[in-house]
Design a protein around this motif. Sequence first.
Motif, PDB file in Angstrom:
ATOM      1  N   PHE B 117       0.825  -1.204   0.000  1.00 22.07           N
ATOM      2  CA  PHE B 117       0.000   0.000   0.000  1.00 22.07           C
ATOM      3  C   PHE B 117       0.861   1.257   0.000  1.00 22.07           C
ATOM      4  CE2 PHE B 117      -2.013   3.497   2.232  1.00 22.07           C
ATOM      5  CZ  PHE B 117      -3.166   3.658   1.480  1.00 22.07           C
ATOM      6  N   TYR B 119       3.750   1.699  -1.199  1.00 17.00           N
ATOM      7  CA  TYR B 119       4.288   1.880  -2.546  1.00 17.00           C
ATOM      8  C   TYR B 119       3.235   2.513  -3.456  1.00 17.00           C
ATOM      9  CZ  TYR B 119       5.364   0.555  -7.348  1.00 17.00           C
ATOM     10  OH  TYR B 119       5.559   0.577  -8.694  1.00 17.00           O
ATOM     11  N   GLN B 120       2.003   1.985  -3.376  1.00 16.15           N
ATOM     12  CA  GLN B 120       0.928   2.544  -4.217  1.00 16.15           C
ATOM     13  C   GLN B 120       0.658   3.993  -3.844  1.00 16.15           C
ATOM     14  OE1 GLN B 120      -2.097  -0.225  -3.215  1.00 16.15           O
ATOM     15  NE2 GLN B 120      -1.537  -1.683  -4.835  1.00 16.15           N
ATOM     16  N   TYR B 121       0.680   4.268  -2.551  1.00 11.12           N
ATOM     17  CA  TYR B 121       0.400   5.622  -2.057  1.00 11.12           C
ATOM     18  C   TYR B 121       1.391   6.620  -2.649  1.00 11.12           C
ATOM     19  CZ  TYR B 121      -0.300   9.426   1.306  1.00 11.12           C
ATOM     20  OH  TYR B 121      -0.558  10.643   1.887  1.00 11.12           O
ATOM     21  N   THR B 123       3.403   6.258  -5.262  1.00 12.17           N
ATOM     22  CA  THR B 123       3.606   6.311  -6.706  1.00 12.17           C
ATOM     23  C   THR B 123       2.340   6.742  -7.440  1.00 12.17           C
ATOM     24  OG1 THR B 123       3.193   3.947  -6.704  1.00 12.17           O
ATOM     25  CG2 THR B 123       5.486   4.656  -6.845  1.00 12.17           C
ATOM     26  N   ASP B 124       1.276   7.038  -6.699  1.00  7.38           N
ATOM     27  CA  ASP B 124       0.056   7.515  -7.357  1.00  7.38           C
ATOM     28  C   ASP B 124       0.349   8.855  -8.026  1.00  7.38           C
ATOM     29  OD1 ASP B 124      -3.301   7.065  -6.723  1.00  7.38           O
ATOM     30  OD2 ASP B 124      -2.554   8.848  -7.746  1.00  7.38           O
ATOM     31  N   LYS B 140       7.224  -3.671  -9.977  1.00  8.34           N
ATOM     32  CA  LYS B 140       6.075  -3.993  -9.126  1.00  8.34           C
ATOM     33  C   LYS B 140       6.532  -4.339  -7.709  1.00  8.34           C
ATOM     34  CE  LYS B 140       6.151  -8.697 -10.737  1.00  8.34           C
ATOM     35  NZ  LYS B 140       5.754  -9.676 -11.662  1.00  8.34           N
ATOM     36  N   LEU B 181      -5.607   7.888  -1.028  1.00  6.21           N
ATOM     37  CA  LEU B 181      -4.749   7.710  -2.197  1.00  6.21           C
ATOM     38  C   LEU B 181      -4.904   8.867  -3.180  1.00  6.21           C
ATOM     39  CD1 LEU B 181      -5.104   3.921  -2.977  1.00  6.21           C
ATOM     40  CD2 LEU B 181      -2.991   5.116  -2.428  1.00  6.21           C
TER      41      LEU B 181
END
Lengths: 335, 566
Positions: B117, B119-121, B123-124, B140, B181
């Motif tokens: 999460f 990482y997603q946060y 790289t958004d 990934k 996000l």
Amino acid sequence: MLTFTIRRLLLAIPTLLFISLVIFLLVDFAPGSPMSQIPLTVPPEVRLKIIEAMGANEPIFVRYLLWLKQFFYVEPLVLIDSIFGSSYSQGMQRIVSWQSRSPVMDIIVERMPQTLTVVGSAYVIGVIIAVPIGIYSAYRQYSWFDQLGTFIAMIGFSVPTFFTGVVLILVFSVNLGWFPSIYNTSLKVTDWDSFMLQVKQMAMPVAVLALYNASQISRYMRSSMLDNLAQDYVRTARAKGMSERVVVLKHVLRNSLIPVVTVIALGIPTIFGGAIITEQVFKVNGLGALLINAIQGSDLPMVQTLTFIFAVLIVMFNLIADVLYGMLDPRIRYD
Amino acid sequence: MKLKTALLGAAATLAFAPAAFAERGADGNVKVLYSQAVSIMNAYLSSGTKDVEVGSLVLEPLAGFDQDGNVIPRLVTEIPSVENGGISEDLTTITWKITPGLVWSDGTPFTSADAVFSYQYCTDPAGGCAQAARYEGIEKVEAIDELTVKITWTAPKPNPFTAFVGGTSPILQAAQFANCLGAAAPTCTEQNFKPIGTGPFMVTDFKVNDVVELAANPNYRDPAKPAFATMTVKGGGDAAGAARAVMETGEFDYAWNTQINPELQVQMEKGGKGQFVSAFGTLVERIEMNLTNPSPDLPEGERSTAAHPHPFLSDLRVRKALSMAIDRALLVEVGYGNAGQPTCNLVPAPATFASPNTDCIAQDMDGAKALLDEAGWTVGANGIREKDGKPLKILYQTSVNAVRQDFQALIKGWWNELGVDVELKSIDGGVYFGGDPGSPDTFQKFYADVEMYANNFDGTDPEPYLAQYLCDKAPSPANGWQGENVNRFCDPAYDALVAELAATRDMDKRGEIAIRLNEMLTKDSYVIVPLVHRGRLSAHSTTLGGVVLNTWDSELWNASDWFRIK
């Protein structure tokens, strides 16, 4: 008087809109950019993303209109919601600080108490000291008391607060250890001990600011008293056989207070503006520190909102001073 | 004698005290002072050092760096390496094993999903994450199982310790930040001010740009730590005031970044209530030479661009002479005291990457004069050197800062002695570092002959830092005046060597190449003239134990080990 007040209030609306535009343009055209707060280790692509996320790269008129909407529409709705528990402002975008990414108004509300207690009490104490000094200095003009008062007023007026503040810290914190040099904003006054702690931590910043305020107001008071003491009605009062006490405190003082009250009223908005330097020296972290911090960090929404609130206060207190003037002196009529 | 006893005493307390007071919360309150107040606790939304560091008390990365720059485990069982199979042979994946039984401060289990999460946060694309560079080159991030995180890179990554390593890439709790996000990130005020973390402390009260109140995390992984039950992080004021609060009045236990002049340092140390600690990272104060012509006679858009080489700074001998005339030891003495060292290197640390070059340390005024004579610059009528009727005149710019203005004055004196006419210019930091392409005064635009500032690199690997000096990274009108190759340095051999560095995996070999690159910019070409290797100077009270200053990670990296000396 009522029509005068209403007319002035209506006139204040275009004035304030114009002020808000001027402030916005000034703040925006001022050199400096929020980018300067980002360390050089952050690559240029990432910097650009950060600026985009802040909305700082939108055209200026878009940002101005958005700010107007947020300030005059969204923020009042948020206020209504917080009072009545309604939810009109749900999902609306508030004015958000670039530095902390949190709503500007919340921060201002959080900062208000320490500014009002420190700067406000310094103002009250300043007035309480200044008025008697001014009266007695004028009554005994050129006496040793007057000379001493003039000397202290000159010092208070001309020595900058960043100097007196640091001197007080060196004497009372470093050498004597009586007072803390850093203001603790988390302190809650619940009992006698915490109250004493609060008094102790307020002592130095209040002393610095009170000296400055008192020196200013005491000079106004003195000169206004001197003007009146030389008037014919004073001689008449004395000739009627009235005691000096009645002559000075009843006849002269009342008339002399008119301009002084205006000066005091006009000074009240500066309390809300905080004392930028003194707050910084003693780390009171009130509205003044908030403003200077935002200017240094090029936090435009914060600077814009704060300065505009100050502008509103100044316009309002000018009006109040005018109305007060009319009430104190029945000869003055605006209608 | 006095120093010796003091050192012995300090050693003794360090050795015995932790054992004696090893109980969570036994030491009451510890007060920390940051002269720049904390704005936010979430490092992903602020690049300010103060925010990242105080945030690191709560939010932790999987691994961090110790005071020597070594990677140390925080939330994982061990540091992955090729030997233990954590890093794949081809260097394209790294697998982290989370410590079993680890919980957040709210008692819920810490899992690999939280790392994914985070990482997603960051790289958004709509989030404006300030630490996106930590996640560059990742293909990934996967949760293999509850306790295993696997990162796959798009290309072999010789230094995989960027993502989830160090205070700038902490793990957020997926449950808490689920609705934050992308564009929603800044609206999550409550989350950003009071994040749930795994660190030794948790936020109890947050006042923006003023004070952060923290309490010991009841679920911290080491049951004996932290020794302090609460921590107060106050902000505001200036470096001198912060130093005074620790060293003279004793109101605070720790003051961050108390960068004050050496004279005041000595005076404050006499207070006896605290001591200064310093440590050296990679920050170097340097003079950058402009290899292109900044003359205002040139049309806008061609000034300071590769189209026009500099009339005299393009001559190596002139640049070298300017460097030789500087007495770096005196600059350190005047500006930094114990918090600075003279240096000739752009990359001064870590040891593997630092060149042993010390050629520039000794001032050589006669040599410098001879060099200019040799280059054809002869002393003219008014003591200013000339060549072909043109005087040797330099515009020297930097940001407004007391130490920098002292440096300008000293260096101007030496250069005048050399026969160089120097004009000084100082620009407000907000403008100079603001990067506004519309302003003529940014350090990137470089409308001057030489300029001075300090820069460093994040972490322990200098590769991205050295890659800033590639030909195509020069700021120009074409790229909106962005980029940090402000010298407009361009050497195909340098570019080739940077490419070789990126492809090299062996650490010793990487060190050799980095040293070579550093010397190409400094010793060989004098395009960059390093002056002072600047350290971090902080102050702590004599009653605060366990402080180890770390410049490779958050300065508060080991706050869990702090204790009260009784």
